[in-house]
Design a protein around this motif. Structure first.
Motif, PDB file in Angstrom:
ATOM      1  N   PRO A  33      14.005  43.600 -33.964  1.00  0.00           N
ATOM      2  CA  PRO A  33      13.382  42.541 -33.168  1.00  0.00           C
ATOM      3  C   PRO A  33      12.373  41.734 -33.984  1.00  0.00           C
ATOM      4  O   PRO A  33      11.486  42.285 -34.608  1.00  0.00           O
ATOM      5  CB  PRO A  33      12.695  43.302 -32.038  1.00  0.00           C
ATOM      6  N   ALA A  34      12.583  40.434 -33.997  1.00  0.00           N
ATOM      7  CA  ALA A  34      11.660  39.513 -34.662  1.00  0.00           C
ATOM      8  C   ALA A  34      11.700  38.183 -33.930  1.00  0.00           C
ATOM      9  O   ALA A  34      12.779  37.684 -33.612  1.00  0.00           O
ATOM     10  CB  ALA A  34      12.040  39.324 -36.127  1.00  0.00           C
ATOM     11  N   HIS A  45       4.267  28.958 -39.919  1.00  0.00           N
ATOM     12  CA  HIS A  45       5.180  29.790 -39.150  1.00  0.00           C
ATOM     13  C   HIS A  45       4.434  31.044 -38.724  1.00  0.00           C
ATOM     14  O   HIS A  45       3.652  31.605 -39.501  1.00  0.00           O
ATOM     15  CB  HIS A  45       6.393  30.216 -39.978  1.00  0.00           C
ATOM     16  N   VAL A  46       4.694  31.499 -37.511  1.00  0.00           N
ATOM     17  CA  VAL A  46       4.176  32.767 -37.034  1.00  0.00           C
ATOM     18  C   VAL A  46       5.386  33.624 -36.692  1.00  0.00           C
ATOM     19  O   VAL A  46       6.295  33.181 -35.986  1.00  0.00           O
ATOM     20  CB  VAL A  46       3.261  32.598 -35.804  1.00  0.00           C
ATOM     21  N   VAL A  47       5.399  34.839 -37.233  1.00  0.00           N
ATOM     22  CA  VAL A  47       6.510  35.764 -37.010  1.00  0.00           C
ATOM     23  C   VAL A  47       5.952  37.034 -36.380  1.00  0.00           C
ATOM     24  O   VAL A  47       4.986  37.604 -36.899  1.00  0.00           O
ATOM     25  CB  VAL A  47       7.213  36.112 -38.342  1.00  0.00           C
ATOM     26  N   ILE A  48       6.530  37.454 -35.266  1.00  0.00           N
ATOM     27  CA  ILE A  48       6.168  38.736 -34.666  1.00  0.00           C
ATOM     28  C   ILE A  48       7.312  39.696 -34.959  1.00  0.00           C
ATOM     29  O   ILE A  48       8.460  39.444 -34.597  1.00  0.00           O
ATOM     30  CB  ILE A  48       5.915  38.621 -33.157  1.00  0.00           C
ATOM     31  N   LEU A  49       6.978  40.782 -35.653  1.00  0.00           N
ATOM     32  CA  LEU A  49       7.960  41.788 -36.049  1.00  0.00           C
ATOM     33  C   LEU A  49       7.802  43.006 -35.157  1.00  0.00           C
ATOM     34  O   LEU A  49       6.696  43.515 -34.996  1.00  0.00           O
ATOM     35  CB  LEU A  49       7.726  42.196 -37.503  1.00  0.00           C
ATOM     36  N   GLY A  50       8.873  43.495 -34.591  1.00  0.00           N
ATOM     37  CA  GLY A  50       8.812  44.664 -33.729  1.00  0.00           C
ATOM     38  C   GLY A  50       8.834  44.274 -32.269  1.00  0.00           C
ATOM     39  O   GLY A  50       9.138  43.141 -31.900  1.00  0.00           O
ATOM     40  N   TRP A  75      -1.177  42.097 -27.004  1.00  0.00           N
ATOM     41  CA  TRP A  75      -0.054  42.347 -26.106  1.00  0.00           C
ATOM     42  C   TRP A  75       0.419  43.788 -26.239  1.00  0.00           C
ATOM     43  O   TRP A  75       0.215  44.433 -27.264  1.00  0.00           O
ATOM     44  CB  TRP A  75       1.106  41.405 -26.434  1.00  0.00           C
ATOM     45  N   PRO A  76       1.094  44.298 -25.209  1.00  0.00           N
ATOM     46  CA  PRO A  76       1.653  45.647 -25.335  1.00  0.00           C
ATOM     47  C   PRO A  76       2.798  45.659 -26.347  1.00  0.00           C
ATOM     48  O   PRO A  76       3.450  44.644 -26.572  1.00  0.00           O
ATOM     49  CB  PRO A  76       2.159  45.953 -23.925  1.00  0.00           C
ATOM     50  N   GLY A  77       3.019  46.801 -26.966  1.00  0.00           N
ATOM     51  CA  GLY A  77       4.132  46.948 -27.899  1.00  0.00           C
ATOM     52  C   GLY A  77       3.696  47.517 -29.232  1.00  0.00           C
ATOM     53  O   GLY A  77       2.528  47.830 -29.454  1.00  0.00           O
ATOM     54  N   THR A  78       4.654  47.653 -30.114  1.00  0.00           N
ATOM     55  CA  THR A  78       4.392  48.076 -31.494  1.00  0.00           C
ATOM     56  C   THR A  78       4.910  46.954 -32.388  1.00  0.00           C
ATOM     57  O   THR A  78       6.115  46.738 -32.491  1.00  0.00           O
ATOM     58  CB  THR A  78       5.100  49.409 -31.819  1.00  0.00           C
ATOM     59  N   TYR A  79       4.001  46.242 -33.001  1.00  0.00           N
ATOM     60  CA  TYR A  79       4.394  45.036 -33.724  1.00  0.00           C
ATOM     61  C   TYR A  79       3.397  44.697 -34.822  1.00  0.00           C
ATOM     62  O   TYR A  79       2.288  45.215 -34.864  1.00  0.00           O
ATOM     63  CB  TYR A  79       4.518  43.854 -32.759  1.00  0.00           C
ATOM     64  N   ALA A  80       3.836  43.811 -35.693  1.00  0.00           N
ATOM     65  CA  ALA A  80       2.969  43.189 -36.700  1.00  0.00           C
ATOM     66  C   ALA A  80       3.156  41.686 -36.565  1.00  0.00           C
ATOM     67  O   ALA A  80       4.209  41.212 -36.124  1.00  0.00           O
ATOM     68  CB  ALA A  80       3.342  43.647 -38.103  1.00  0.00           C
ATOM     69  N   HIS A  92      -0.895  40.856 -40.112  1.00  0.00           N
ATOM     70  CA  HIS A  92      -1.766  41.584 -39.188  1.00  0.00           C
ATOM     71  C   HIS A  92      -0.956  42.749 -38.628  1.00  0.00           C
ATOM     72  O   HIS A  92       0.164  42.550 -38.164  1.00  0.00           O
ATOM     73  CB  HIS A  92      -2.190  40.705 -38.004  1.00  0.00           C
ATOM     74  N   THR A  93      -1.515  43.935 -38.644  1.00  0.00           N
ATOM     75  CA  THR A  93      -0.823  45.073 -38.046  1.00  0.00           C
ATOM     76  C   THR A  93      -1.777  45.815 -37.126  1.00  0.00           C
ATOM     77  O   THR A  93      -2.990  45.667 -37.229  1.00  0.00           O
ATOM     78  CB  THR A  93      -0.231  46.003 -39.127  1.00  0.00           C
ATOM     79  N   ASP A  94      -1.212  46.601 -36.222  1.00  0.00           N
ATOM     80  CA  ASP A  94      -2.050  47.248 -35.218  1.00  0.00           C
ATOM     81  C   ASP A  94      -2.922  48.334 -35.837  1.00  0.00           C
ATOM     82  O   ASP A  94      -2.527  49.012 -36.770  1.00  0.00           O
ATOM     83  CB  ASP A  94      -1.186  47.831 -34.099  1.00  0.00           C
ATOM     84  N   PRO A  95      -4.145  48.495 -35.317  1.00  0.00           N
ATOM     85  CA  PRO A  95      -5.081  49.460 -35.906  1.00  0.00           C
ATOM     86  C   PRO A  95      -4.669  50.920 -35.732  1.00  0.00           C
ATOM     87  O   PRO A  95      -5.141  51.775 -36.457  1.00  0.00           O
ATOM     88  CB  PRO A  95      -6.403  49.169 -35.200  1.00  0.00           C
ATOM     89  N   SER A  96      -3.751  51.208 -34.808  1.00  0.00           N
ATOM     90  CA  SER A  96      -3.327  52.601 -34.613  1.00  0.00           C
ATOM     91  C   SER A  96      -2.194  52.995 -35.554  1.00  0.00           C
ATOM     92  O   SER A  96      -1.771  54.138 -35.554  1.00  0.00           O
ATOM     93  CB  SER A  96      -2.886  52.819 -33.170  1.00  0.00           C
ATOM     94  N   ALA A  97      -1.680  52.046 -36.331  1.00  0.00           N
ATOM     95  CA  ALA A  97      -0.583  52.262 -37.292  1.00  0.00           C
ATOM     96  C   ALA A  97       0.710  52.682 -36.602  1.00  0.00           C
ATOM     97  O   ALA A  97       1.549  53.345 -37.194  1.00  0.00           O
ATOM     98  CB  ALA A  97      -0.980  53.259 -38.365  1.00  0.00           C
ATOM     99  N   ALA A  98       0.905  52.270 -35.354  1.00  0.00           N
ATOM    100  CA  ALA A  98       2.161  52.546 -34.661  1.00  0.00           C
ATOM    101  C   ALA A  98       3.307  51.744 -35.280  1.00  0.00           C
ATOM    102  O   ALA A  98       4.459  52.124 -35.181  1.00  0.00           O
ATOM    103  CB  ALA A  98       2.033  52.233 -33.175  1.00  0.00           C
ATOM    104  N   PHE A  99       2.979  50.615 -35.924  1.00  0.00           N
ATOM    105  CA  PHE A  99       3.954  49.803 -36.655  1.00  0.00           C
ATOM    106  C   PHE A  99       3.389  49.630 -38.061  1.00  0.00           C
ATOM    107  O   PHE A  99       2.785  48.613 -38.389  1.00  0.00           O
ATOM    108  CB  PHE A  99       4.143  48.450 -35.965  1.00  0.00           C
ATOM    109  N   PRO A 100       3.551  50.655 -38.908  1.00  0.00           N
ATOM    110  CA  PRO A 100       2.888  50.620 -40.217  1.00  0.00           C
ATOM    111  C   PRO A 100       3.441  49.548 -41.152  1.00  0.00           C
ATOM    112  O   PRO A 100       4.628  49.262 -41.155  1.00  0.00           O
ATOM    113  CB  PRO A 100       3.135  52.016 -40.785  1.00  0.00           C
ATOM    114  N   VAL A 101       2.537  48.971 -41.917  1.00  0.00           N
ATOM    115  CA  VAL A 101       2.873  48.000 -42.955  1.00  0.00           C
ATOM    116  C   VAL A 101       2.253  48.510 -44.252  1.00  0.00           C
ATOM    117  O   VAL A 101       1.083  48.863 -44.288  1.00  0.00           O
ATOM    118  CB  VAL A 101       2.333  46.596 -42.611  1.00  0.00           C
TER     119      VAL A 101
END
Length: 114
Positions: A33-34, A45-50, A75-80, A92-101
């Protein structure tokens, strides 16, 4: 799915990977999903990954505005979220590392991947 990119080398990607949108430095290896949005002038461009709960309207608004401070958990979800412009690429990635980069210095810049 694996996403990635490089801070300075557009078009540089692993064999079999494809850009997430035409002219993007962000690539995808496999399917995943992107969502992408482009500013009205085509320079950002803005890309939401996950998996992300952002609506299409919210994504379009992101492309034409300054990125909010809470983008990583808005927003809810696991994304960067990847911002691509001529001046910079910001991931930008989530601080909980649910979607690690993961990022590393490479070839006069930095490379990143999920």
């Amino acid at each position: 799915m694996i996403f990635g990119g490089h801070s300075t080398a557009h078009g540089l990607r692993p064999q079999g990977a494809a850009p997430v949108h035409p002219g993007a430095s962000t690539w995808c290896l496999g399917t995943g999903p992107a969502c992408t949005a482009t500013s009205p002038d085509g320079r950002r461009h803005v890309v939401i990954l996950g998996l992300c709960g952002a609506s299409d309207f919210e994504l379009r608004c992101l492309a034409g505005a300054t990125t909010p401070c809470d983008i990583e958990w808005r927003w809810p979800g696991t994304y960067a979220v990847v911002e691509e412009s001529l001046a910079a690429i910001i991931v930008h990635t989530d601080p909980s590392a649910a979607f690690p980069v993961y990022a590393t210095r490479w070839s006069n810049g930095w490379a990143w991947s999920t």
